[in-house]
Design an enzyme around this catalytic site. Structure first.
Site, PDB file in Angstrom:
ATOM      1  N   GLY A  56      -2.906   0.416  -3.951  1.00  0.00           N
ATOM      2  CA  GLY A  56      -3.047  -0.215  -5.261  1.00  0.00           C
ATOM      3  C   GLY A  56      -2.811  -1.709  -5.255  1.00  0.00           C
ATOM      4  O   GLY A  56      -2.163  -2.266  -4.366  1.00  0.00           O
ATOM      5  N   HIS A  69      -6.053   2.208  -7.551  1.00  0.00           N
ATOM      6  CA  HIS A  69      -5.958   1.554  -8.847  1.00  0.00           C
ATOM      7  C   HIS A  69      -5.660   0.061  -8.736  1.00  0.00           C
ATOM      8  O   HIS A  69      -4.935  -0.388  -7.857  1.00  0.00           O
ATOM      9  CB  HIS A  69      -4.875   2.223  -9.697  1.00  0.00           C
ATOM     10  CG  HIS A  69      -3.518   2.208  -9.040  1.00  0.00           C
ATOM     11  ND1 HIS A  69      -2.622   1.181  -9.212  1.00  0.00           N
ATOM     12  CD2 HIS A  69      -2.924   3.092  -8.202  1.00  0.00           C
ATOM     13  CE1 HIS A  69      -1.523   1.433  -8.520  1.00  0.00           C
ATOM     14  NE2 HIS A  69      -1.683   2.591  -7.895  1.00  0.00           N
ATOM     15  N   ASP A  70      -6.279  -0.706  -9.631  1.00  0.00           N
ATOM     16  CA  ASP A  70      -5.997  -2.139  -9.810  1.00  0.00           C
ATOM     17  C   ASP A  70      -6.420  -2.989  -8.619  1.00  0.00           C
ATOM     18  O   ASP A  70      -5.960  -4.128  -8.473  1.00  0.00           O
ATOM     19  CB  ASP A  70      -4.513  -2.375 -10.116  1.00  0.00           C
ATOM     20  CG  ASP A  70      -4.052  -1.631 -11.356  1.00  0.00           C
ATOM     21  OD1 ASP A  70      -4.486  -2.018 -12.460  1.00  0.00           O
ATOM     22  OD2 ASP A  70      -3.294  -0.650 -11.228  1.00  0.00           O
TER      23      ASP A  70
END
Length: 261
Positions: free
Chosen positions: A136, A118-119
Site C-alpha cells: 500500500g 490500496h493507495d
C-alpha cells in the site's frame, strides 16, 4: 456490448463500444470508457474508473476493497488510464482514507499475476512484469520498469525512468533515472538503455551520470552530495527532479553497491 452471459449492474456506466466477454461481472458505480475490452471471468467492483481503449484479460479483479484492517467501507476508487493493458489474474485494490484512490496511469502494461494494493499511484508508460507486487501507499513515476517478481515495501517511492531488476526486494526509495539491483537493493548505474530508447541525448545521459557519481561514488554523505550538486551542476529539469526526489524521501534512498555480502 450485448453479452447475455455477463452480468453488468444497471448502475454501471459503460460506453457503447465496450466489449465485455462472457462470465464477467461488473458491479454498481463503475465507469468504463470507449473502446475498452473486458475479457471473460473478470470482476470489476464498485469504484472502478477505467479509461478508453484498455484491455483487461481473464481473471483480473479490479477495485476490490483494500486488504487493510483500517478500511471501514469508505467510498474510494481505482482509476486506470487510457490504453492500459491489465493481463491475466492481476488484482488492483481501491484506496483508503489516505489517498482515497489507487491510480494506474496511461499506456501501462501490468503483466499477469501482479498485485497493486490500496493507495498506490502509478504514473504513465510503466511496465510491471509478471508477479510483481506493490504494497500500500506506493508512488511510482512515469516510464518505470519493474522486472518479474519485484516486491515493493509499503510507502516506498520509485522515481521516473528507473529500472528494478527481477526478484528484487525494494525496501528504500529508488531515485529517478537509475538501475536498481542486488541484495540489499543498491544503485548499480543509471538506466542508460531506457533513456536512449526514450530519446534522451548523450549529453543529457552524461549529465545524469555525473550527478549520480557525486551521490554514490565520491564518498559524500547525502547532505554533502546534494550541496555539491546544487552548487556545481547546472540547473536542469533532471537535476532538480533528482534533488527534489531525494529531499522528499521519507524512507531514505537506496545505497550504492559496496560489493560486500
Amino acid at each position: 456490448m450485448n453479452q447475455p452471459l455477463a452480468y453488468v449492474h444497471p448502475g454501471a456506466k459503460i460506453a457503447r463500444n465496450v466489449v465485455i466477454d462472457p462470465f464477467t461481472t461488473i458491479h454498481n458505480n463503475v465507469e468504463i470508457g470507449e473502446g475498452t475490452w473486458i475479457g471473460s471471468n473478470v470482476t470489476i467492483m464498485e469504484g472502478a474508473r477505467i479509461g478508453k481503449n484498455c484491455n483487461i484479460f481473464p481473471g483480473a479483479v479490479i477495485s476490490a476493497p483494500p486488504q487493510d484492517l483500517k478500511y471501514q467501507g469508505e467510498d474510494t476508487i481505482v482509476e486506470i488510464g487510457d490504453n492500459t493493458t491489465i493481463r491475466e489474474c492481476v488484482t488492483i485494490n481501491r484506496g483508503t482514507t489516505d489517498r482515497m484512490k489507487t491510480v494506474i496511469g496511461k499506456n501501462c502494461l501490468i503483466m499477469a499475476y501482479c498485485h497493486i494494493a490500496h493507495d498506490c499511484i502509478v504514473g504513465d508508460n510503466c511496465i510491471f512484469s509478471n508477479n510483481t507486487n506493490l504494497a500500500g501507499h506506493i508512488s511510482v513515476g512515469d516510464f518505470v520498469v519493474l522486472a518479474g517478481m519485484v516486491a515493493v515495501h509499503q510507502f516506498c517511492s520509485i522515481g521516473s525512468h528507473s529500472f528494478v531488476t527481477g526478484g528484487s526486494l525494494v525496501r528504500k526509495d529508488v531515485p529517478p533515472f537509475t538501475k536498481a539491483a542486488r541484495e540489499p537493493l543498491s544503485y548499480v548505474g543509471i538506466n542508460s538503455v531506457g533513456l536512449r530508447r526514450r530519446g534522451f541525448s548523450t549529453e543529457k545521459i552524461r549529465e545524469i551520470q555525473d550527478i549520480y557519481r557525486i551521490l554514490y561514488q565520491k564518498n559524500y554523505n547525502t547532505s554533502q552530495a546534494l550541496g555539491i550538486i546544487e552548487a556545481e551542476m547546472e540547473a536542469t529539469n533532471e537535476r532538480d527532479e533528482i534533488i527534489q526526489f531525494i529531499k522528499d524521501s521519507s524512507r531514505g534512498v537506496m545505497k550504492g553497491y559496496s560489493g560486500i555480502y
